[in-house]
Design a protein around this motif. Structure first.
Motif, PDB file in Angstrom:
ATOM      1  N   PHE A   1      -9.393  29.308 -20.436  1.00  0.00           N
ATOM      2  CA  PHE A   1     -11.220  28.726 -20.240  1.00  0.00           C
ATOM      3  C   PHE A   1     -12.008  27.782 -19.032  1.00  0.00           C
ATOM      4  N   PHE A   2     -11.074  28.130 -17.957  1.00  0.00           N
ATOM      5  CA  PHE A   2     -11.261  27.815 -16.528  1.00  0.00           C
ATOM      6  C   PHE A   2     -11.163  29.298 -16.262  1.00  0.00           C
ATOM      7  N   TYR A   3     -12.311  29.473 -14.563  1.00  0.00           N
ATOM      8  CA  TYR A   3     -11.877  30.632 -13.775  1.00  0.00           C
ATOM      9  C   TYR A   3     -12.177  30.588 -12.582  1.00  0.00           C
ATOM     10  N   PHE A   4     -12.534  29.767 -12.188  1.00  0.00           N
ATOM     11  CA  PHE A   4     -13.334  29.322 -11.199  1.00  0.00           C
ATOM     12  C   PHE A   4     -12.319  27.889 -10.445  1.00  0.00           C
ATOM     13  N   PHE A   5     -11.015  28.661  -9.507  1.00  0.00           N
ATOM     14  CA  PHE A   5     -10.308  27.792  -8.744  1.00  0.00           C
ATOM     15  C   PHE A   5     -10.792  27.669  -7.734  1.00  0.00           C
ATOM     16  N   TYR A   6     -10.495  26.750  -6.745  1.00  0.00           N
ATOM     17  CA  TYR A   6     -10.160  26.224  -5.087  1.00  0.00           C
ATOM     18  C   TYR A   6      -9.084  25.667  -4.879  1.00  0.00           C
ATOM     19  N   ALA A   7      -8.303  26.027  -3.755  1.00  0.00           N
ATOM     20  CA  ALA A   7      -7.499  24.545  -3.158  1.00  0.00           C
ATOM     21  C   ALA A   7      -8.107  23.279  -3.178  1.00  0.00           C
ATOM     22  N   SER A   8      -7.643  21.998  -3.025  1.00  0.00           N
ATOM     23  CA  SER A   8      -8.013  21.109  -2.832  1.00  0.00           C
ATOM     24  C   SER A   8      -6.780  19.956  -2.164  1.00  0.00           C
ATOM     25  N   ALA A   9      -7.404  19.091  -1.960  1.00  0.00           N
ATOM     26  CA  ALA A   9      -6.413  17.712  -0.872  1.00  0.00           C
ATOM     27  C   ALA A   9      -6.824  16.391  -1.398  1.00  0.00           C
ATOM     28  N   THR A  10      -5.633  15.668  -1.679  1.00  0.00           N
ATOM     29  CA  THR A  10      -6.291  14.679  -2.140  1.00  0.00           C
ATOM     30  C   THR A  10      -4.912  13.304  -1.662  1.00  0.00           C
ATOM     31  N   TRP A  11      -5.912  12.050  -1.921  1.00  0.00           N
ATOM     32  CA  TRP A  11      -4.706  10.756  -1.388  1.00  0.00           C
ATOM     33  C   TRP A  11      -4.558  10.294  -2.437  1.00  0.00           C
ATOM     34  N   LEU A  12      -3.576  10.272  -3.386  1.00  0.00           N
ATOM     35  CA  LEU A  12      -3.767   8.906  -4.039  1.00  0.00           C
ATOM     36  C   LEU A  12      -2.763   7.504  -3.574  1.00  0.00           C
ATOM     37  N   VAL A  13      -3.782   6.769  -3.690  1.00  0.00           N
ATOM     38  CA  VAL A  13      -3.685   5.366  -3.099  1.00  0.00           C
ATOM     39  C   VAL A  13      -3.349   3.852  -3.950  1.00  0.00           C
ATOM     40  N   LYS A  14      -2.262   3.518  -3.343  1.00  0.00           N
ATOM     41  CA  LYS A  14      -1.602   2.160  -4.527  1.00  0.00           C
ATOM     42  C   LYS A  14      -2.205   1.204  -3.759  1.00  0.00           C
ATOM     43  N   ALA A  15      -2.325  -0.375  -4.284  1.00  0.00           N
ATOM     44  CA  ALA A  15      -1.877  -1.240  -4.117  1.00  0.00           C
ATOM     45  C   ALA A  15      -1.701  -2.360  -4.658  1.00  0.00           C
ATOM     46  N   VAL A  16      -1.550  -3.680  -4.664  1.00  0.00           N
ATOM     47  CA  VAL A  16      -1.669  -5.145  -4.858  1.00  0.00           C
ATOM     48  C   VAL A  16      -2.222  -5.557  -4.538  1.00  0.00           C
ATOM     49  N   ARG A  17      -2.957  -6.545  -5.123  1.00  0.00           N
ATOM     50  CA  ARG A  17      -3.476  -7.584  -4.980  1.00  0.00           C
ATOM     51  C   ARG A  17      -2.484  -8.769  -4.581  1.00  0.00           C
ATOM     52  N   GLU A  18      -2.765  -9.543  -2.886  1.00  0.00           N
ATOM     53  CA  GLU A  18      -2.275 -10.253  -2.812  1.00  0.00           C
ATOM     54  C   GLU A  18      -1.684 -11.403  -3.461  1.00  0.00           C
ATOM     55  N   ALA A  19      -0.699 -12.972  -3.939  1.00  0.00           N
ATOM     56  CA  ALA A  19      -0.334 -13.338  -4.923  1.00  0.00           C
ATOM     57  C   ALA A  19      -1.152 -14.158  -3.944  1.00  0.00           C
TER      58      ALA A  19
ATOM     59  N   VAL B   1       0.607  -1.541  -0.006  1.00  0.00           N
ATOM     60  CA  VAL B   1      -0.335   0.115   0.107  1.00  0.00           C
ATOM     61  C   VAL B   1       0.842   0.790   0.300  1.00  0.00           C
ATOM     62  N   VAL B   2       0.567   1.936  -0.244  1.00  0.00           N
ATOM     63  CA  VAL B   2       1.525   3.566  -1.117  1.00  0.00           C
ATOM     64  C   VAL B   2       0.029   4.553  -0.932  1.00  0.00           C
ATOM     65  N   ILE B   3       0.973   5.164  -0.208  1.00  0.00           N
ATOM     66  CA  ILE B   3      -0.855   6.713   0.363  1.00  0.00           C
ATOM     67  C   ILE B   3       0.759   8.455  -0.396  1.00  0.00           C
ATOM     68  N   LEU B   4       0.140   8.613  -1.535  1.00  0.00           N
ATOM     69  CA  LEU B   4       0.656   9.490  -1.592  1.00  0.00           C
ATOM     70  C   LEU B   4      -0.213  11.119  -1.720  1.00  0.00           C
ATOM     71  N   ALA B   5       0.466  11.891  -1.005  1.00  0.00           N
ATOM     72  CA  ALA B   5      -0.628  13.713  -0.971  1.00  0.00           C
ATOM     73  C   ALA B   5      -0.480  14.409  -1.597  1.00  0.00           C
ATOM     74  N   GLN B   6      -1.917  14.869  -2.579  1.00  0.00           N
ATOM     75  CA  GLN B   6      -1.582  15.083  -3.442  1.00  0.00           C
ATOM     76  C   GLN B   6      -2.548  16.753  -3.117  1.00  0.00           C
ATOM     77  N   GLY B   7      -2.540  17.237  -4.513  1.00  0.00           N
ATOM     78  CA  GLY B   7      -2.572  18.685  -3.943  1.00  0.00           C
ATOM     79  C   GLY B   7      -2.582  19.287  -5.525  1.00  0.00           C
ATOM     80  N   ALA B   8      -4.131  19.995  -6.058  1.00  0.00           N
ATOM     81  CA  ALA B   8      -4.064  20.997  -6.438  1.00  0.00           C
ATOM     82  C   ALA B   8      -5.635  21.470  -6.940  1.00  0.00           C
ATOM     83  N   PRO B   9      -5.839  23.531  -7.653  1.00  0.00           N
ATOM     84  CA  PRO B   9      -7.184  23.732  -7.528  1.00  0.00           C
ATOM     85  C   PRO B   9      -7.797  23.417  -8.231  1.00  0.00           C
ATOM     86  N   MET B  10      -8.828  23.487  -7.893  1.00  0.00           N
ATOM     87  CA  MET B  10      -9.992  22.149  -8.269  1.00  0.00           C
ATOM     88  C   MET B  10     -11.022  23.764  -9.417  1.00  0.00           C
TER      89      MET B  10
END
Length: 206
Positions: free
Chosen positions: A188-206, A130-139
């Motif tokens: 093109f875009f006009y209305f931006f708000y700060a956002s924060a997410t987790w990008l989560v990656k995992a692998v099914r066990e063998a 399991v890998v959890i990475l912080a992401q931030g980008a204007p929405m």
């Protein structure tokens, strides 16, 4: 796969517009839907897994559909305080009321804001690495004030249900004021708000 017929209609429309003929759309609940077993290489969810009533049951069902070593990738929201869009819109639409806060882990946009809960749910469902990475980008919420206002007021329209006419009008004015404060012409875009997410990656066990 989605519960929402409206979302699936839009997905089908986009697939046609992009000449995609290798996509199948299905209206179902991924938590309980009987999917083909051990056939998929990757499962992807974009801000959807937070709404499962039983996250471990849902992740276990998804794991069963993946081949050994298959990947599960999901994007989920971080805590509300780190998502400006939620705080601003919620304050505007509350119209001075104190809105109830759901208990931690309850199904909703921020049910998987806690990385420890994500890890526990995944490892308890047959996933590893399991890998959890912080992401931030204007929405972005629209290309003009009217379309952004329509979108957000529709999305959060349930917050207006117990207000009188004056209260609803005030909430909608506050929403437009918030959008105006965040107007940032940029092509093109006009209305931006700060956002924060987790990008989560995992692998099914063998």
């Amino acid at each position: 796969m989605d519960l929402s017929a409206a979302m699936l209609r839009e997905a089908r429309r986009r697939a046609v517009a992009e000449d995609l003929d290798n996509v199948v759309f299905e209206q179902a609940d991924a938590q309980v839907h009987r999917m083909p077993q051990e056939v998929f290489d990757v499962a992807i969810s974009w801000t959807g897994t937070m709404f499962f009533a039983d996250v471990v049951a849902a992740f276990s069902n998804i794991a069963a559909a993946l081949r050994s070593g298959g990947r599960f990738v999901q994007l989920v929201w971080q805590e509300p305080a780190r998502n400006e869009w939620f705080c601003d819109f919620g304050e505007a639409m509350a119209a001075g009321r104190t809105t109830p806060v759901p208990p931690p882990g309850a199904p909703g946009p921020f049910a998987l804001a806690d990385p420890d809960r994500i890890r526990a749910a995944l490892t308890g469902s047959g996933f590893t690495d399991v890998v959890i990475l912080a992401q931030g980008a204007p929405m972005c919420f629209g290309a003009d004030a009217d379309s952004a206002h329509r979108f957000v007021s529709g999305l959060l329209g349930w917050m207006l249900e117990d207000l009188d006419d004056q209260g609803r009008a005030g909430a909608l004015r506050a929403l437009r004021a918030s959008l105006t404060r965040h107007e940032q012409p940029d092509g093109f875009f006009y209305f931006f708000y700060a956002s924060a997410t987790w990008l989560v990656k995992a692998v099914r066990e063998a």
